[in-house]
Write an enzyme that holds these catalytic residues in place. Structure first.
Site, PDB file in Angstrom:
ATOM      1  N   ASN A  89      54.422  31.143  36.930  1.00  0.00           N
ATOM      2  CA  ASN A  89      53.416  32.612  36.826  1.00  0.00           C
ATOM      3  C   ASN A  89      51.918  32.235  37.283  1.00  0.00           C
ATOM      4  OD1 ASN A  89      52.169  35.113  35.197  1.00  0.00           O
ATOM      5  ND2 ASN A  89      51.253  33.559  34.052  1.00  0.00           N
ATOM      6  N   TYR A 154      46.198  34.381  49.612  1.00  0.00           N
ATOM      7  CA  TYR A 154      46.891  34.817  48.455  1.00  0.00           C
ATOM      8  C   TYR A 154      48.267  35.519  48.962  1.00  0.00           C
ATOM      9  CZ  TYR A 154      48.191  37.024  44.164  1.00  0.00           C
ATOM     10  OH  TYR A 154      48.584  37.979  42.965  1.00  0.00           O
ATOM     11  N   VAL A 187      48.811  45.330  37.391  1.00  0.00           N
ATOM     12  CA  VAL A 187      48.958  45.230  35.950  1.00  0.00           C
ATOM     13  C   VAL A 187      47.485  45.101  35.319  1.00  0.00           C
ATOM     14  CG1 VAL A 187      49.965  43.888  34.034  1.00  0.00           C
ATOM     15  CG2 VAL A 187      51.107  44.010  36.343  1.00  0.00           C
TER      16      VAL A 187
HETATM   17  N1  LIG Z   1      47.686  41.278  37.473  1.00  0.00           N
HETATM   18  C1  LIG Z   1      48.346  41.954  38.446  1.00  0.00           C
HETATM   19  O1  LIG Z   1      48.108  43.113  38.634  1.00  0.00           O
HETATM   20  C2  LIG Z   1      49.173  40.978  39.478  1.00  0.00           C
HETATM   21  C3  LIG Z   1      49.677  41.912  40.341  1.00  0.00           C
HETATM   22  C4  LIG Z   1      50.679  41.460  41.118  1.00  0.00           C
HETATM   23  C5  LIG Z   1      51.146  40.040  41.135  1.00  0.00           C
HETATM   24  N2  LIG Z   1      50.583  39.346  39.944  1.00  0.00           N
HETATM   25  C6  LIG Z   1      51.022  37.930  39.860  1.00  0.00           C
HETATM   26  O2  LIG Z   1      51.274  37.640  38.317  1.00  0.00           O
HETATM   27  C7  LIG Z   1      51.231  36.519  37.725  1.00  0.00           C
HETATM   28  C8  LIG Z   1      50.065  36.486  36.454  1.00  0.00           C
HETATM   29  O3  LIG Z   1      48.692  37.216  37.307  1.00  0.00           O
HETATM   30  P1  LIG Z   1      47.739  37.626  35.929  1.00  0.00           P
HETATM   31  O4  LIG Z   1      47.055  38.958  36.464  1.00  0.00           O
HETATM   32  O5  LIG Z   1      48.169  37.457  34.648  1.00  0.00           O
HETATM   33  O6  LIG Z   1      46.724  36.454  36.489  1.00  0.00           O
HETATM   34  P2  LIG Z   1      45.652  35.638  35.575  1.00  0.00           P
HETATM   35  O7  LIG Z   1      44.478  35.161  36.354  1.00  0.00           O
HETATM   36  O8  LIG Z   1      45.112  36.751  34.346  1.00  0.00           O
HETATM   37  O9  LIG Z   1      46.308  34.629  34.681  1.00  0.00           O
HETATM   38  C9  LIG Z   1      46.678  33.474  35.654  1.00  0.00           C
HETATM   39  C10 LIG Z   1      46.635  32.356  34.660  1.00  0.00           C
HETATM   40  O10 LIG Z   1      47.084  31.104  35.342  1.00  0.00           O
HETATM   41  C11 LIG Z   1      46.007  30.041  35.158  1.00  0.00           C
HETATM   42  N3  LIG Z   1      45.649  29.426  36.167  1.00  0.00           N
HETATM   43  C12 LIG Z   1      44.973  29.567  37.363  1.00  0.00           C
HETATM   44  N4  LIG Z   1      44.688  28.397  38.060  1.00  0.00           N
HETATM   45  C13 LIG Z   1      45.596  27.585  37.391  1.00  0.00           C
HETATM   46  C14 LIG Z   1      45.636  25.986  37.748  1.00  0.00           C
HETATM   47  N5  LIG Z   1      45.122  25.689  38.725  1.00  0.00           N
HETATM   48  N6  LIG Z   1      46.335  25.248  36.803  1.00  0.00           N
HETATM   49  C15 LIG Z   1      46.614  25.915  35.686  1.00  0.00           C
HETATM   50  N7  LIG Z   1      46.670  27.287  35.419  1.00  0.00           N
HETATM   51  C16 LIG Z   1      45.975  28.221  36.177  1.00  0.00           C
HETATM   52  C17 LIG Z   1      44.544  31.012  34.778  1.00  0.00           C
HETATM   53  O11 LIG Z   1      43.752  30.185  33.974  1.00  0.00           O
HETATM   54  C18 LIG Z   1      45.213  32.156  33.888  1.00  0.00           C
HETATM   55  O12 LIG Z   1      45.347  31.897  32.540  1.00  0.00           O
HETATM   56  C19 LIG Z   1      50.526  35.917  39.175  1.00  0.00           C
HETATM   57  O13 LIG Z   1      51.363  34.976  39.607  1.00  0.00           O
HETATM   58  C20 LIG Z   1      49.775  36.885  39.924  1.00  0.00           C
HETATM   59  O14 LIG Z   1      49.840  36.563  41.250  1.00  0.00           O
HETATM   60  C21 LIG Z   1      49.601  40.068  38.996  1.00  0.00           C
END
Ligand SMILES: NC(=O)c1ccc[n+]([C@@H]2O[C@H](COP(=O)([O-])OP(=O)(O)OC[C@H]3O[C@@H](n4cnc5c(N)ncnc54)[C@H](O)[C@@H]3O)[C@@H](O)[C@H]2O)c1
Length: 246
Positions: A89, A154, A187
């Site tokens: 994730n 990205y 999201v």
């Molecule tokens: N939120 C959205 O709208 C959305 C849309 C499309 C895809 N996504 C994907 O869903 C997944 C979760 O997204 P999100 O919005 O919850 O992101 P977020 O940034 O809120 O959470 C990501 C988590 O990963 C952790 N992280 C970042 N770099 C790290 C590292 N080097 N080592 C360990 N942990 C690390 C962060 O601290 C965070 O807790 C991601 O893969 C993102 O690309 C999210």
């Protein structure tokens, strides 16, 4: 009223980037199924607090460091007594312009958004084989499908994740290990809030087929199904949860 999957009870689950956002939603959802959950993050305080609140195992690990990832996965396997399910994730969607990208920044963006997904899966596969099967769910993104701005690296990494899923699914299917991609739309998470004004959010909703903002629990609901035995012959493909965003 959320579904309970009998096949997820007692399953051993690892989630990367589980301390906040969608990852936190995964941790909550799998714990609620009676699964045994370990997760990692770089956010120490948020990770500690969530682990304490839900009784999950938290590892502070920077996923850009593959040796640290491998050591952590060994610990995860020991503390859970095996690994059945992996949710890849963690990611970071910092914005950038083409002119600002250096070779070092390219490598760092691939390390935070792509490389660890392979190495976490590689580390978990032997335990899954011993257990007679498993499920790996990789988080992709709608961003490159839409061609959103300021996200070239990205989007490059997220496009590659769909290829990773197909390749891993082919390699691991005969071992009863299924590999899928979840592609979220937009999201509503604390981090996403920084990118969007209320007007921007309204634009996204207008471009969706349906009203409403996606929440982490909506993404977790799909992950629970894909990880469960109900999805026993589902592998190698992408599944969208985006309210029809086009
Ligand atoms: N939120 C959205 O709208 C959305 C849309 C499309 C895809 N996504 C994907 O869903 C997944 C979760 O997204 P999100 O919005 O919850 O992101 P977020 O940034 O809120 O959470 C990501 C988590 O990963 C952790 N992280 C970042 N770099 C790290 C590292 N080097 N080592 C360990 N942990 C690390 C962060 O601290 C965070 O807790 C991601 O893969 C993102 O690309 C999210």
């Amino acid at each position: 009223m959320r579904a309970i999957y009998p096949s997820l009870k007692g399953k051993r689950v690892f989630i990367s980037g589980g301390a906040s956002g969608i990852g936190e939603g995964f941790v909550e959802a799998f714990v609620a199924q009676g699964a045994h959950v370990a997760f990692c993050d770089i956010a120490q305080d948020a990770g500690d607090a969530l682990a304490q609140r839900l009784g999950a195992h938290f590892h502070r690990c920077d996923l850009r460091d593959i040796e640290a990832v491998q050591a952590m996965m060994t610990q995860v396997e020991t503390e859970l007594g095996g690994i059945d399910i992996v949710i890849n994730n963690a990611a970071n969607d910092d914005r950038h312009s083409i002119a600002d990208v250096t070779p070092a920044y390219w490598d760092e963006r691939m390390a935070v958004n792509l490389r660890h997904q392979f190495f976490v899966a590689q580390a978990a596969v032997p335990a899954m084989k011993r257990a007679g099967g498993g499920a790996i769910i990789n988080l992709g993104s709608i961003s490159w499908h839409l061609g959103l701005a300021d996200l070239v690296l990205y989007e490059t990494a997220k496009a590659a994740i769909e290829g990773l899923t197909r390749g891993l699914a082919r390699e691991l299917g005969r071992e009863n290990i299924r590999v899928t991609t979840i592609i979220p739309g937009n999201v509503k998470t604390p981090r996403q809030e920084q990118w969007y004004t209320p007007e921007g959010e309204a634009e996204i909703v207008a471009a969706q087929c349906m009203d409403g903002r996606l929440m982490p629990a909506d993404v977790a609901a799909l992950a629970l199904f894909l990880a469960s035995d109900d999805a026993r012959l589902i592998t190698g493909h992408n599944y969208w949860v985006d309210a029809g965003w086009r």
